[in-house]
Design a protein around this motif. Structure first.
Motif, PDB file in Angstrom:
ATOM      1  N   TRP A 100       0.839  -1.208   0.013  1.00 35.58           N
ATOM      2  CA  TRP A 100      -0.068   0.220  -0.177  1.00 35.58           C
ATOM      3  C   TRP A 100       0.805   1.456   0.040  1.00 35.58           C
ATOM      4  CZ3 TRP A 100      -3.399   1.440   5.058  1.00 35.58           C
ATOM      5  CH2 TRP A 100      -3.902   2.611   4.631  1.00 35.58           C
ATOM      6  N   ASP A 102       0.996   5.431   0.208  1.00 32.62           N
ATOM      7  CA  ASP A 102       0.196   6.099   0.787  1.00 32.62           C
ATOM      8  C   ASP A 102       0.849   7.493   0.860  1.00 32.62           C
ATOM      9  OD1 ASP A 102      -2.106   6.966   1.993  1.00 32.62           O
ATOM     10  OD2 ASP A 102      -1.456   6.242   3.935  1.00 32.62           O
ATOM     11  N   GLU A 131      -9.650   2.800   2.880  1.00 32.01           N
ATOM     12  CA  GLU A 131      -8.975   2.802   3.659  1.00 32.01           C
ATOM     13  C   GLU A 131      -8.959   1.294   4.502  1.00 32.01           C
ATOM     14  OE1 GLU A 131      -6.184   4.744   7.217  1.00 32.01           O
ATOM     15  OE2 GLU A 131      -7.680   5.966   6.222  1.00 32.01           O
ATOM     16  N   PRO A 132     -10.060   0.800   5.028  1.00 31.26           N
ATOM     17  CA  PRO A 132     -10.363  -0.329   5.573  1.00 31.26           C
ATOM     18  C   PRO A 132      -9.875  -1.336   4.841  1.00 31.26           C
ATOM     19  CG  PRO A 132     -12.430   1.115   5.907  1.00 31.26           C
ATOM     20  CD  PRO A 132     -11.380   1.990   4.834  1.00 31.26           C
ATOM     21  N   ARG A 135      -5.945  -1.551   4.364  1.00 35.88           N
ATOM     22  CA  ARG A 135      -5.481  -2.048   5.524  1.00 35.88           C
ATOM     23  C   ARG A 135      -5.462  -3.733   5.672  1.00 35.88           C
ATOM     24  NH1 ARG A 135      -3.593   1.519   9.315  1.00 35.88           N
ATOM     25  NH2 ARG A 135      -4.435   3.490   9.058  1.00 35.88           N
ATOM     26  N   GLU A 136      -6.671  -4.159   5.279  1.00 40.14           N
ATOM     27  CA  GLU A 136      -7.099  -5.593   5.145  1.00 40.14           C
ATOM     28  C   GLU A 136      -6.087  -6.300   4.201  1.00 40.14           C
ATOM     29  OE1 GLU A 136     -10.566  -8.242   3.254  1.00 40.14           O
ATOM     30  OE2 GLU A 136     -10.976  -6.477   4.074  1.00 40.14           O
ATOM     31  N   ARG A 141       2.879  -1.290   4.072  1.00 37.26           N
ATOM     32  CA  ARG A 141       2.418   0.170   3.958  1.00 37.26           C
ATOM     33  C   ARG A 141       3.669   0.980   3.896  1.00 37.26           C
ATOM     34  NH1 ARG A 141      -0.745   4.168   7.771  1.00 37.26           N
ATOM     35  NH2 ARG A 141      -1.017   5.961   6.314  1.00 37.26           N
ATOM     36  N   SER A 177      -0.681 -11.105   6.068  1.00 35.52           N
ATOM     37  CA  SER A 177      -0.641  -9.644   6.135  1.00 35.52           C
ATOM     38  C   SER A 177       0.466  -9.329   7.025  1.00 35.52           C
ATOM     39  CB  SER A 177      -2.144  -9.293   6.255  1.00 35.52           C
ATOM     40  OG  SER A 177      -2.052  -7.751   6.246  1.00 35.52           O
ATOM     41  N   ALA A 179       0.145  -5.869   7.663  1.00 34.02           N
ATOM     42  CA  ALA A 179      -0.552  -4.622   8.124  1.00 34.02           C
ATOM     43  C   ALA A 179      -0.924  -4.767   9.422  1.00 34.02           C
ATOM     44  CB  ALA A 179      -1.609  -4.198   6.873  1.00 34.02           C
ATOM     45  N   GLY A 180      -0.866  -3.579   9.949  1.00 32.95           N
ATOM     46  CA  GLY A 180      -1.452  -3.873  11.506  1.00 32.95           C
ATOM     47  C   GLY A 180      -0.320  -4.605  12.400  1.00 32.95           C
ATOM     48  N   GLU A 184       4.921  -1.683   8.671  1.00 28.89           N
ATOM     49  CA  GLU A 184       4.821  -0.254   7.885  1.00 28.89           C
ATOM     50  C   GLU A 184       6.082   0.387   7.851  1.00 28.89           C
ATOM     51  OE1 GLU A 184       1.165   1.830   9.309  1.00 28.89           O
ATOM     52  OE2 GLU A 184       0.018   0.013   9.175  1.00 28.89           O
TER      53      GLU A 184
END
Length: 186
Positions: A100, A102, A131-132, A135-136, A141, A177, A179-180, A184
């Protein structure tokens, strides 16, 4: 495990095409881009398709691009931002390493305003909706403002290399994943 394709996602103006070209050269992988796909298959820009056929038709063409590209051998894919809203596309993206890209909305709006091939959308509105999903699907990122394309590519290559090392250590179990999970980059 065969390394997955690398898919770049993000709102319009984040530099997906520029980054994909450089990443493709760096990794010596083929590259496909949504804008080029639209020109090749529909002889039209995204803006022209929106004006003549509507946003829904454009988004279906963009989903077809990503899903089709993910059936091909490993490559770098610059995906249209809209694909993350489509459940079929999100499911297909699970097989890829998704990055992602950004940047702040005001920066994106300035970049998009100067490009005639892009439809005119408001970045803040698109961000609220997408955005949700970004993130998924994102494994990584990368904030691109104040970061050169070469540095963005270095961050992606480092993350993909780390994934390959982890996968080898895990016996080729695949990837999940990041992300989260703190993976990042800013």
């Amino acid at each position: 495990m065969t390394p997955p394709s690398i898919v770049l996602v993000g709102l319009m103006g984040t530099g997906k095409t520029t980054t994909a070209r450089l990443l493709s050269r760096t990794l010596r992988l083929p590259m496909t881009d949504s804008d080029a796909y639209l020109r090749e298959h529909y002889d039209a820009s995204a803006a022209h398709i929106v004006d003549s056929e509507g946003t829904a038709v454009l988004h279906e063409h963009e989903v077809d691009h990503v899903i089709g590209a993910l059936t091909q051998p490993r490559q770098v894919i610059a995906a249209a931002a809209s694909v993350v809203e489509n459940p079929r596309a999100r499911k297909a993206l699970a097989a890829a390493f998704v990055v992602w890209l950004d940047a702040p909305d005001d920066v994106l709006d300035d970049r998009v305003r100067s490009a005639r091939h892009r439809p005119k959308f408001d970045s803040a509105t698109l961000r609220r909706r997408r955005e949700p999903y970004l993130r998924e699907v994102a494994d990584l990122r990368v904030e691109v403002v104040d970061t050169s394309p070469e540095e963005v590519v270095r961050q992606i290559v480092d993350a993909v290399s780390a994934l390959a090392v982890k996968s080898a250590a895990d016996g080729g179990a695949g990837h999940g994943s990041a992300a989260g999970t703190g993976h990042e980059s800013t």
